[in-house]
Design a protein around this motif. Structure first.
Motif, PDB file in Angstrom:
ATOM      1  N   TYR A 101       0.949  -1.388   0.093  1.00 50.74           N
ATOM      2  CA  TYR A 101      -0.101  -0.071  -0.071  1.00 50.74           C
ATOM      3  C   TYR A 101       0.749   1.307  -0.149  1.00 50.74           C
ATOM      4  O   TYR A 101       1.326   1.441  -1.072  1.00 50.74           O
ATOM      5  N   ASP A 102       0.902   2.041   0.994  1.00 50.56           N
ATOM      6  CA  ASP A 102       1.469   3.245   1.112  1.00 50.56           C
ATOM      7  C   ASP A 102       2.818   3.223   1.476  1.00 50.56           C
ATOM      8  O   ASP A 102       3.420   4.350   2.016  1.00 50.56           O
ATOM      9  N   ALA A 105       5.288   6.208   0.162  1.00 53.02           N
ATOM     10  CA  ALA A 105       4.481   6.981  -0.803  1.00 53.02           C
ATOM     11  C   ALA A 105       4.996   8.519  -0.648  1.00 53.02           C
ATOM     12  O   ALA A 105       4.648   9.303  -1.794  1.00 53.02           O
ATOM     13  N   TYR A 112       3.789  14.021  -1.592  1.00 53.93           N
ATOM     14  CA  TYR A 112       3.900  12.891  -2.444  1.00 53.93           C
ATOM     15  C   TYR A 112       4.680  13.193  -3.757  1.00 53.93           C
ATOM     16  O   TYR A 112       5.047  14.162  -4.068  1.00 53.93           O
ATOM     17  N   SER A 117       4.280   7.285  -7.400  1.00 53.31           N
ATOM     18  CA  SER A 117       5.011   6.578  -6.419  1.00 53.31           C
ATOM     19  C   SER A 117       6.128   6.453  -7.098  1.00 53.31           C
ATOM     20  O   SER A 117       6.364   5.691  -8.241  1.00 53.31           O
ATOM     21  N   TYR A 127       1.013   4.195  -9.532  1.00 57.50           N
ATOM     22  CA  TYR A 127      -0.086   4.500  -8.468  1.00 57.50           C
ATOM     23  C   TYR A 127       0.457   5.814  -7.530  1.00 57.50           C
ATOM     24  O   TYR A 127       1.620   6.073  -7.700  1.00 57.50           O
ATOM     25  N   VAL A 128      -0.168   6.018  -6.582  1.00 59.17           N
ATOM     26  CA  VAL A 128      -0.194   7.283  -5.572  1.00 59.17           C
ATOM     27  C   VAL A 128      -0.004   8.237  -6.695  1.00 59.17           C
ATOM     28  O   VAL A 128       0.988   9.160  -6.626  1.00 59.17           O
ATOM     29  N   TYR A 130      -1.232  11.185  -6.843  1.00 57.93           N
ATOM     30  CA  TYR A 130      -1.714  12.464  -6.178  1.00 57.93           C
ATOM     31  C   TYR A 130      -1.778  13.537  -7.274  1.00 57.93           C
ATOM     32  O   TYR A 130      -2.649  14.542  -7.301  1.00 57.93           O
ATOM     33  N   MET A 137      -7.295   9.856  -5.711  1.00 57.43           N
ATOM     34  CA  MET A 137      -6.158   8.764  -5.917  1.00 57.43           C
ATOM     35  C   MET A 137      -6.440   7.565  -5.239  1.00 57.43           C
ATOM     36  O   MET A 137      -5.754   6.563  -5.325  1.00 57.43           O
ATOM     37  N   ILE A 138      -7.256   7.391  -4.214  1.00 58.74           N
ATOM     38  CA  ILE A 138      -7.656   6.179  -3.505  1.00 58.74           C
ATOM     39  C   ILE A 138      -9.228   5.951  -3.599  1.00 58.74           C
ATOM     40  O   ILE A 138      -9.959   6.993  -3.688  1.00 58.74           O
ATOM     41  N   PHE A 187      -5.306   2.332  -3.758  1.00 56.49           N
ATOM     42  CA  PHE A 187      -4.753   3.515  -4.893  1.00 56.49           C
ATOM     43  C   PHE A 187      -5.033   2.906  -6.112  1.00 56.49           C
ATOM     44  O   PHE A 187      -4.984   1.766  -6.714  1.00 56.49           O
ATOM     45  N   ASN A 222      -1.730  -3.860  -2.532  1.00 56.08           N
ATOM     46  CA  ASN A 222      -2.341  -2.366  -2.831  1.00 56.08           C
ATOM     47  C   ASN A 222      -3.604  -2.126  -2.067  1.00 56.08           C
ATOM     48  O   ASN A 222      -4.549  -1.394  -2.369  1.00 56.08           O
TER      49      ASN A 222
END
Length: 592
Positions: A101-102, A105, A112, A117, A127-128, A130, A137-138, A187, A222
């Motif tokens: 996941y994060d 990040a 961010y 990412s 992903y991520v 932002y 983004m989520i 994400f 994720n």
């Protein structure tokens, strides 16, 4: 596109420690519940894991030291470019990463990364996002995978429902008791994933996948596994840990089951007076006879059911039929415990975290009434309507209870339950209920017209699942509902008998498994690389009886016991080394 798992496991690389590393930032004060959740889950799964910080990792950690590294959610959102480069180098050299996941990040300054990412290269998707999506983004929504893949990730049959039935191996969505399809955060991902997608979000992209990276592999997950475990949904963390450690890395594990034998806890709820006559009748059928025992029997003992004075309760202390039944069941090996707080529906509707001062008396009364009839300690507990305030668990643990039926962590094996992000109880075990989609009892099957053929198939599949995976689950019933399905009861017990005859299944009580888990937790063991083989040493302060190690046959030759007493057996995929007693054990297994 979703892929089956069979072709995704290249040759394994062993490391000298035979442990998984859990990467945390420098300076993180331990213990930290977000880290402990991983350590406790690994302990319950029987896998060896150790905490490593950034400095230790960047000083030259290689796959020869740790063949697998977990990058956890929540605790390590900030990461330096140098650390990410080191992770890429480690994986390129043959290491296994579980990227969750994060992790990473944010930059070291707390922003961010732009435009995505910095770990997207490892994950295999962008992903991520932002900079592009900002607050969108989520995504939060259902998650799906092939049924066969979900089983390999330890999602049992019934804990997922058919999402798309247009295939021999249908796509299924992770589901929960009462709720149906569950929703999870992930994400939003973009780009074409070049690995094997294990779980996806129909709306937001990849949720979990496995891909090669250099000579290594990346398992990208994720969704926030540690956070979910802390909020009483630990199934995915445990499943991915088992998959990462045992399936991908071919690590040995100390089974959570006595003799590594799978099984079920069948928890009967006798919540009102109208449950006693059908239970008495089924007792004459042989439903509770010794070949089916032991079961966990939970009784609400007060005179009322819905509210004070309605007279619909079991009234255990004054009910001759109920007392005779309890003593008969106990004589057949079943465990008699409390079904909560004296007045079933009143407790279920009204017990809260704020009213311990007025509701504790009902737990006390119920426990005392059951014990007065059975002459034994009532150490198992099931909450009416699943209403289990934290204070009630604290009280149960303080007063000698070992296990309790729980509506959190559904679909999981017994566990020490995290709630609100922390582990509040160190000894008592939660036994999550095992649902069949949104239902779990015969009354629900009947009310919602679930086909009997589907019910029968589910019970058979569940027994096969626990046997194959050497794990356990809790199912529950009420006598008044079960008596309407005598043929299904026969299906369950005949299937269990057949698998039991092959030495792969047992009926368990909550207390048996909880006491075993507590004893198992005291085991100290390690595996040492001796060149061409692994040397295993284990000790226990009192008794190692029935403790069992499971070693993948694709990675180890047949173990040879060198100290202590143990039985070595095998199945298609594993060697099983089962201690026959004593306080120490040693065995050696060569490398394949």
């Amino acid at each position: 596109m979703l892929f089956a798992l069979a072709a995704t496991v290249p040759a394994v690389t062993h490391a000298a420690t035979n442990q998984i590393a859990l990467l945390v930032p420098d300076g993180l004060a331990l213990p930290d519940a977000r880290v402990s959740a991983w350590l406790d889950a690994a302990q319950e799964e029987g896998l060896k894991i150790t905490v490593v910080n950034d400095t230790q990792f960047q000083q030259g950690t290689t796959p020869a030291q740790f063949s697998g590294v977990i990058l956890p959610d929540q605790v390590h959102a900030n990461a330096s470019d140098a650390l990410i480069t080191a992770l890429e180098t480690y994986t390129t050299q043959g290491g296994n990463l579980m990227l969750v996941y994060d992790f990473g990040a944010l930059t070291t300054t707390g922003f961010y990364a732009v435009p995505k990412s910095r770990l997207s290269n490892l994950a295999g998707v962008d992903y991520v996002l932002y900079d592009q999506l900002l607050g969108n983004m989520i995504g939060v929504g259902p998650i799906t995978g092939l049924g066969s893949t979900l089983r390999t990730l330890q999602v049992p049959p019934g804990k997922s429902m058919v999402w798309d039935a247009g295939a021999t191996d249908p796509v299924e969505g992770v589901s929960g008791y009462v709720y149906g399809f569950l929703i999870y955060p992930s994400f939003v991902t973009q780009g074409t994933y070049t690995g094997s997608a294990l779980i996806t979000s129909p709306n937001f992209g990849l949720v979990a996948g496995l891909r090669d990276f250099g000579s290594g592999r990346v398992l990208f997950v994720n969704t926030p596994l540690s956070y979910l475990k802390g909020q009483t949904d630990g199934m995915l963390m445990h499943g991915f840990l088992r998959y990462f450690g045992a399936n991908l890395m071919k690590m040995p594990r100390l089974s959570a089951q006595p003799k590594a034998r799978g099984g079920l806890v069948l928890n009967w709820h006798l919540c009102a007076g109208d449950q006693i006559p059908p239970a008495v009748e089924m007792n004459t059928w042989g439903t509770f006879d010794n070949n089916n025992s032991p079961f966990s029997i939970s009784v609400t003992a007060g005179p009322d059911q819905i509210d004070f004075g309605d007279g619909k309760g079991v009234n255990l202390s004054q009910n001759t039929s109920a007392k005779t039944l309890m003593l008969s069941l106990q004589s057949k090996g079943h465990k008699i415990g409390s079904h909560g707080g004296w007045i079933h529906d009143y407790w279920g509707a009204n017990a809260t975290e704020a009213n311990q001062s007025s509701f504790e008396q009902y737990v006390v009364l119920n426990k005392q009434s059951v014990e007065a009839v059975t002459g034994r300690a009532a150490v198992e507990y099931s909450a009416p309507q699943g209403n289990t305030p934290q204070w009630s668990v604290n009280w149960l643990e303080t007063n000698g209870n070992t296990g309790y039926y729980f509506l959190g962590h559904t679909g999981m094996a017994p566990t020490r339950s995290y709630r609100d992000g922390v582990l509040a109880n160190n000894t008592i075990r939660a036994f999550p209920v095992m649902p069949f989609g949104p239902y779990a009892t015969f009354e629900e099957f009947q009310e919602f017209n679930v086909p009997v053929t589907d019910i029968n198939t589910w019970y058979r599949q569940l027994i096969d699942f626990v046997a194959k995976n050497r794990t356990s689950r809790l199912i529950y019933m009420h006598p008044a509902g079960a008596i309407q399905y005598p043929k299904t009861l026969n299906v369950i017990f005949n299937k269990a008998d057949n698998v039991k005859a092959n030495g792969r299944f047992s009926w368990y009580t909550m207390d048996t498994l909880a006491q075993f888990a507590q004893r198992r937790q005291q085991t100290v063991w390690q595996a040492t690389d001796t060149g061409n083989s692994w040397a295993f040493q284990a000790t226990h302060p009192t008794d190692m009886t029935d403790l069992a190690w499971v070693l993948p046959r694709s990675a180890y030759t047949q173990p040879v016991v060198t100290q202590g007493l143990a039985l070595v057996t095998w199945d298609t995929n594993n060697w099983i080394v089962t201690s026959l007693g004593g306080t120490s054990l040693a065995f050696v297994a060569g490398k394949q």
